[in-house]
Design a protein around this motif. Structure first.
Motif, mmCIF file in Angstrom:
data_model
loop_
_atom_site.group_PDB
_atom_site.id
_atom_site.type_symbol
_atom_site.label_atom_id
_atom_site.label_comp_id
_atom_site.label_asym_id
_atom_site.label_seq_id
_atom_site.Cartn_x
_atom_site.Cartn_y
_atom_site.Cartn_z
ATOM 1 N N UNK A 105 38.473 54.518 33.287
ATOM 2 C CA UNK A 105 39.559 55.253 33.913
ATOM 3 C C UNK A 105 39.152 55.924 35.201
ATOM 4 N N UNK A 106 37.844 55.961 35.507
ATOM 5 C CA UNK A 106 37.362 56.651 36.693
ATOM 6 C C UNK A 106 37.817 55.939 37.954
ATOM 7 N N UNK A 107 38.175 56.711 38.977
ATOM 8 C CA UNK A 107 38.616 56.089 40.219
ATOM 9 C C UNK A 107 38.020 56.757 41.445
ATOM 10 N N UNK A 108 36.976 57.586 41.248
ATOM 11 C CA UNK A 108 36.375 58.295 42.364
ATOM 12 C C UNK A 108 34.911 57.911 42.486
ATOM 13 N N UNK A 109 34.473 57.660 43.709
ATOM 14 C CA UNK A 109 33.088 57.308 43.969
ATOM 15 C C UNK A 109 32.619 58.049 45.209
ATOM 16 N N UNK A 110 31.695 59.024 45.015
ATOM 17 C CA UNK A 110 31.189 59.812 46.138
ATOM 18 C C UNK A 110 32.324 60.459 46.929
ATOM 19 N N UNK A 111 33.362 60.913 46.211
ATOM 20 C CA UNK A 111 34.449 61.609 46.872
ATOM 21 C C UNK A 111 35.504 60.705 47.469
ATOM 22 N N UNK A 112 35.321 59.411 47.390
ATOM 23 C CA UNK A 112 36.285 58.487 47.951
ATOM 24 C C UNK A 112 36.951 57.690 46.837
ATOM 25 N N UNK A 113 38.213 57.306 47.065
ATOM 26 C CA UNK A 113 38.930 56.527 46.071
ATOM 27 C C UNK A 113 38.372 55.110 45.998
ATOM 28 N N UNK A 114 38.208 54.634 44.777
ATOM 29 C CA UNK A 114 37.786 53.259 44.575
ATOM 30 C C UNK A 114 39.015 52.364 44.457
ATOM 31 N N UNK A 115 38.828 51.089 44.702
ATOM 32 C CA UNK A 115 39.917 50.121 44.544
ATOM 33 C C UNK A 115 40.039 49.812 43.058
ATOM 34 N N UNK A 116 41.180 50.142 42.489
ATOM 35 C CA UNK A 116 41.411 49.993 41.046
ATOM 36 C C UNK A 116 42.010 48.619 40.777
ATOM 37 N N UNK A 117 41.328 47.832 39.954
ATOM 38 C CA UNK A 117 41.671 46.418 39.772
ATOM 39 C C UNK A 117 42.060 46.124 38.327
ATOM 40 N N UNK B 118 32.158 42.874 38.826
ATOM 41 C CA UNK B 118 32.384 44.176 39.458
ATOM 42 C C UNK B 118 31.452 45.272 38.951
ATOM 43 N N UNK B 119 30.500 44.916 38.108
ATOM 44 C CA UNK B 119 29.617 45.915 37.500
ATOM 45 C C UNK B 119 28.915 46.788 38.522
ATOM 46 N N UNK B 120 28.417 46.199 39.598
ATOM 47 C CA UNK B 120 27.616 46.948 40.567
ATOM 48 C C UNK B 120 28.289 47.099 41.923
ATOM 49 N N UNK B 121 29.617 46.926 41.959
ATOM 50 C CA UNK B 121 30.336 47.069 43.220
ATOM 51 C C UNK B 121 30.750 48.528 43.383
ATOM 52 N N UNK B 122 30.295 49.158 44.433
ATOM 53 C CA UNK B 122 30.461 50.604 44.573
ATOM 54 C C UNK B 122 31.883 51.042 44.886
ATOM 55 N N UNK B 123 32.669 50.189 45.556
ATOM 56 C CA UNK B 123 33.996 50.629 45.968
ATOM 57 C C UNK B 123 35.127 50.025 45.142
ATOM 58 N N UNK B 124 34.800 49.384 44.012
ATOM 59 C CA UNK B 124 35.830 48.777 43.165
ATOM 60 C C UNK B 124 35.561 49.096 41.705
ATOM 61 N N UNK C 158 39.649 41.027 48.436
ATOM 62 C CA UNK C 158 40.213 42.220 47.794
ATOM 63 C C UNK C 158 40.284 43.367 48.797
ATOM 64 N N UNK C 159 39.206 43.564 49.544
ATOM 65 C CA UNK C 159 39.188 44.663 50.533
ATOM 66 C C UNK C 159 40.238 44.438 51.618
#
Length: 205
Positions: free
Chosen positions: A4-16, A33-39, A126-127
């Motif tokens: 359910x987490x959608x925040x990474x280092x204060x920035x919104x992640x792309x929720x898929x 997507x295991x190691x993708x920082x922004x998704x 995706x980006x």
């Protein structure tokens, strides 16, 4: 990576949300997507009902949608419209092996992806889709439509042709054609069907 987490280092992640009737395909995509920082993957769906329920509850940023469910292409196309209705802000990336299906769904205003993609191509796509502003602009475009044009779009979405629309609205066929030309111009759609889908996405009809 479903979380359910959608925040990474204060920035919104792309929720898929990943949607495919094959479990190995869903799990395989999820693992990418295991190691993708922004998704982040927020849901895995293997039935149409699951897709509709999770899209309505989660309103994901992106749906990776396989087009051929149980070898029935119509289910995938149905889900494109259902997702748009349930969550107009969600962007859809249809996936298929078949060029004719990709071409058809592309005309519905989506950004499809051939299943032969590399991992990096998937992430880049995706980006790109996530940052595109086409969806956000649709409501503005729709505000320019007249009441009559909106009526005609509603009838187009029901499958009516020019003659049927003319009879129902008590206007001439040539007038209908003129309105349709204006509709295509205002919505920047290539076909009547695409214009109707855009109107549905914007919640106009």
């Amino acid at each position: 990576m479903v979380d359910g987490t959608s925040i990474n280092d204060g920035e919104e992640m792309i929720r898929i949300l990943i949607a495919d009737d094959q479990e190995f395909a869903v799990r395989g995509l999820n693992d990418l997507f295991e190691d993708v920082e922004d998704m982040i993957v927020v849901a895995l769906c293997r039935t149409a009902n699951e897709v509709e329920r999770e899209v309505q509850q989660l309103a994901p940023d992106i749906v990776l949608l396989d087009l051929s469910w149980y070898r029935i292409d119509e289910i995938g196309f149905y889900l494109v419209e259902a997702i748009r209705k349930l969550s107009p802000t969600t962007k859809i990336i249809p996936i298929s092996n078949y060029p004719e299906l990709l071409e058809k769904v592309g005309k519905m205003g989506t950004d499809p992806l051939d299943k032969g993609f590399t991992i990096q191509q998937l992430f880049d796509h995706i980006r790109k889709v996530h940052t595109a502003d086409g969806y956000a602009n649709e409501s503005v475009i729709m505000d320019d439509l007249t009441e009559r044009e909106t009526e005609i779009l509603q009838l187009i979405s029901q499958g009516d042709g020019d003659k049927e629309i003319a009879q129902k609205l008590n206007i001439s066929v040539s007038t209908v054609k003129k309105h349709v030309r204006n509709i295509l111009s205002k919505t920047k759609a290539r076909t009547r069907a695409e214009a109707a889908v855009k109107a549905k996405t914007a919640g106009l009809i």
